[in-house]
Design a protein around this motif. Sequence first.
Motif, mmCIF file in Angstrom:
data_model
loop_
_atom_site.group_PDB
_atom_site.id
_atom_site.type_symbol
_atom_site.label_atom_id
_atom_site.label_comp_id
_atom_site.label_asym_id
_atom_site.label_seq_id
_atom_site.Cartn_x
_atom_site.Cartn_y
_atom_site.Cartn_z
ATOM 1 N N LEU A 22 -5.168 3.318 -11.923
ATOM 2 C CA LEU A 22 -5.955 2.098 -11.715
ATOM 3 C C LEU A 22 -7.401 2.383 -11.327
ATOM 4 N N ARG A 23 -8.282 1.556 -11.887
ATOM 5 C CA ARG A 23 -9.705 1.628 -11.593
ATOM 6 C C ARG A 23 -10.156 0.257 -11.095
ATOM 7 N N LYS A 47 1.560 1.182 -2.134
ATOM 8 C CA LYS A 47 1.777 2.458 -1.446
ATOM 9 C C LYS A 47 0.870 3.531 -2.044
ATOM 10 N N GLY A 48 0.814 3.553 -3.359
ATOM 11 C CA GLY A 48 -0.020 4.528 -4.068
ATOM 12 C C GLY A 48 -1.496 4.374 -3.745
ATOM 13 N N LEU A 49 -1.906 3.145 -3.467
ATOM 14 C CA LEU A 49 -3.314 2.898 -3.132
ATOM 15 C C LEU A 49 -3.593 3.177 -1.659
ATOM 16 N N GLY A 50 -2.528 3.410 -0.898
ATOM 17 C CA GLY A 50 -2.694 3.684 0.531
ATOM 18 C C GLY A 50 -2.667 2.433 1.390
ATOM 19 N N ILE A 51 -2.135 1.360 0.839
ATOM 20 C CA ILE A 51 -2.030 0.110 1.609
ATOM 21 C C ILE A 51 -0.829 0.211 2.547
ATOM 22 N N THR A 52 -1.043 -0.195 3.777
ATOM 23 C CA THR A 52 0.044 -0.052 4.755
ATOM 24 C C THR A 52 0.682 -1.393 5.127
ATOM 25 N N THR A 53 0.012 -2.506 4.787
ATOM 26 C CA THR A 53 0.608 -3.811 5.096
ATOM 27 C C THR A 53 1.805 -4.042 4.180
ATOM 28 N N ARG A 54 2.746 -4.868 4.669
ATOM 29 C CA ARG A 54 3.971 -5.108 3.925
ATOM 30 C C ARG A 54 3.698 -5.986 2.698
ATOM 31 N N ILE A 55 4.292 -5.610 1.592
ATOM 32 C CA ILE A 55 4.128 -6.401 0.372
ATOM 33 C C ILE A 55 5.319 -7.338 0.231
ATOM 34 N N LEU A 63 -1.304 -16.267 -3.763
ATOM 35 C CA LEU A 63 -2.068 -15.024 -3.626
ATOM 36 C C LEU A 63 -1.921 -14.409 -2.256
ATOM 37 N N ARG A 64 -1.728 -13.097 -2.238
ATOM 38 C CA ARG A 64 -1.864 -12.329 -1.005
ATOM 39 C C ARG A 64 -2.849 -11.198 -1.270
ATOM 40 N N SER A 65 -3.806 -11.033 -0.384
ATOM 41 C CA SER A 65 -4.788 -9.964 -0.521
ATOM 42 C C SER A 65 -4.451 -8.846 0.449
ATOM 43 N N HIS A 66 -4.619 -7.627 -0.007
ATOM 44 C CA HIS A 66 -4.343 -6.471 0.847
ATOM 45 C C HIS A 66 -5.536 -5.526 0.825
ATOM 46 N N SER A 67 -5.966 -5.102 1.987
ATOM 47 C CA SER A 67 -7.108 -4.207 2.064
ATOM 48 C C SER A 67 -6.694 -2.760 1.866
ATOM 49 N N VAL A 68 -7.555 -2.034 1.176
ATOM 50 C CA VAL A 68 -7.361 -0.602 0.967
ATOM 51 C C VAL A 68 -8.392 0.108 1.834
ATOM 52 N N LYS A 69 -7.954 1.117 2.565
ATOM 53 C CA LYS A 69 -8.860 1.749 3.533
ATOM 54 C C LYS A 69 -9.857 2.703 2.885
ATOM 55 N N ASN A 70 -9.375 3.509 1.942
ATOM 56 C CA ASN A 70 -10.252 4.528 1.357
ATOM 57 C C ASN A 70 -10.364 4.383 -0.150
ATOM 58 N N GLY A 71 -11.439 4.931 -0.679
ATOM 59 C CA GLY A 71 -11.592 4.969 -2.128
ATOM 60 C C GLY A 71 -12.371 3.802 -2.686
ATOM 61 N N PRO A 72 -12.601 3.851 -4.006
ATOM 62 C CA PRO A 72 -13.437 2.849 -4.665
ATOM 63 C C PRO A 72 -12.770 1.469 -4.743
ATOM 64 N N GLY A 104 -12.151 -4.596 -6.583
ATOM 65 C CA GLY A 104 -10.808 -5.168 -6.501
ATOM 66 C C GLY A 104 -9.910 -4.808 -7.670
ATOM 67 N N ILE A 105 -8.607 -4.923 -7.418
ATOM 68 C CA ILE A 105 -7.587 -4.809 -8.453
ATOM 69 C C ILE A 105 -6.802 -6.111 -8.410
ATOM 70 N N VAL A 106 -6.518 -6.673 -9.566
ATOM 71 C CA VAL A 106 -5.751 -7.909 -9.627
ATOM 72 C C VAL A 106 -4.395 -7.626 -10.281
ATOM 73 N N ILE A 107 -3.314 -7.967 -9.559
ATOM 74 C CA ILE A 107 -1.971 -7.829 -10.118
ATOM 75 C C ILE A 107 -1.357 -9.220 -10.166
ATOM 76 N N ILE A 108 -0.825 -9.611 -11.318
ATOM 77 C CA ILE A 108 -0.306 -10.971 -11.465
ATOM 78 C C ILE A 108 1.147 -10.977 -11.930
ATOM 79 N N GLU A 109 2.033 -11.498 -11.061
ATOM 80 C CA GLU A 109 3.414 -11.747 -11.474
ATOM 81 C C GLU A 109 3.443 -13.117 -12.141
ATOM 82 N N TRP A 110 4.226 -13.280 -13.172
ATOM 83 C CA TRP A 110 4.301 -14.533 -13.944
ATOM 84 C C TRP A 110 2.922 -14.949 -14.461
ATOM 85 N N PRO A 111 2.283 -14.098 -15.247
ATOM 86 C CA PRO A 111 0.924 -14.411 -15.706
ATOM 87 C C PRO A 111 0.884 -15.396 -16.883
ATOM 88 N N GLN A 112 2.050 -15.741 -17.428
ATOM 89 C CA GLN A 112 2.092 -16.528 -18.663
ATOM 90 C C GLN A 112 1.212 -17.772 -18.628
#
Length: 141
Positions: A22-23, A47-55, A63-72, A104-112
């Motif tokens: 992901l970019r 988890k891969g992005l290093g997010i520690t809050t529960r998904i 929508l739920r937004s989650h902060s990433v601590k490090n990286g672009p 940001g990265i956008v992930i969409i469940e049920w995007p139809q």
Amino acid sequence: MKLITKSPEETEKLGEDFARKLRPKDVVFLVGNLGSGKTTFTKGVAKGLGITTRIISPTYVVLRSHSVKNGPIRTLYHFDLYRLKDEKETLGVDFTDYLEDENGIVIIEWPQVSQYIIKRKTWKVIFQIREDMREIEILQE
Ligand code: ADP
Ligand code: MG
């Protein structure tokens, strides 16, 4: 790329590995029936992005937004549009800010329901239930 996962843990791991691809500004559509593993996969991505809050699935809040601590990548925007019945309802959600977030990265469940509104899509992940397994196809659009 089509894969079979035999447990939720394997699906999560797949999401974790996928996160490395992901970019910033990527838009990921997760397509598949209820219980096919979309949220489980998203947990792995987080988890891969290093997010520690529960998904948890944003089914009731869209929508739920989650902060990433490090990286672009600074924020993961996790949408679940399951409860939006049609495109008209989707128009009530202003995606612009999220789609235009340079970090940001956008992930969409049920995007139809959003397909005519969200034209930019980087990845499509298709989930299919195969009894106790899941067939997961990752497509770069
Ligand atoms: P969705 O977000 O697509 O509705 P979830 O990820 O919330 O799906 O739920 C998937 C359900 O299926 C969970 O209860 C999980 O334990 C179960 N499951 C069984 N096998 C798998 C697998 N291989 N991958 C993901 N989930 C699985
Ligand atoms: Mg879900």
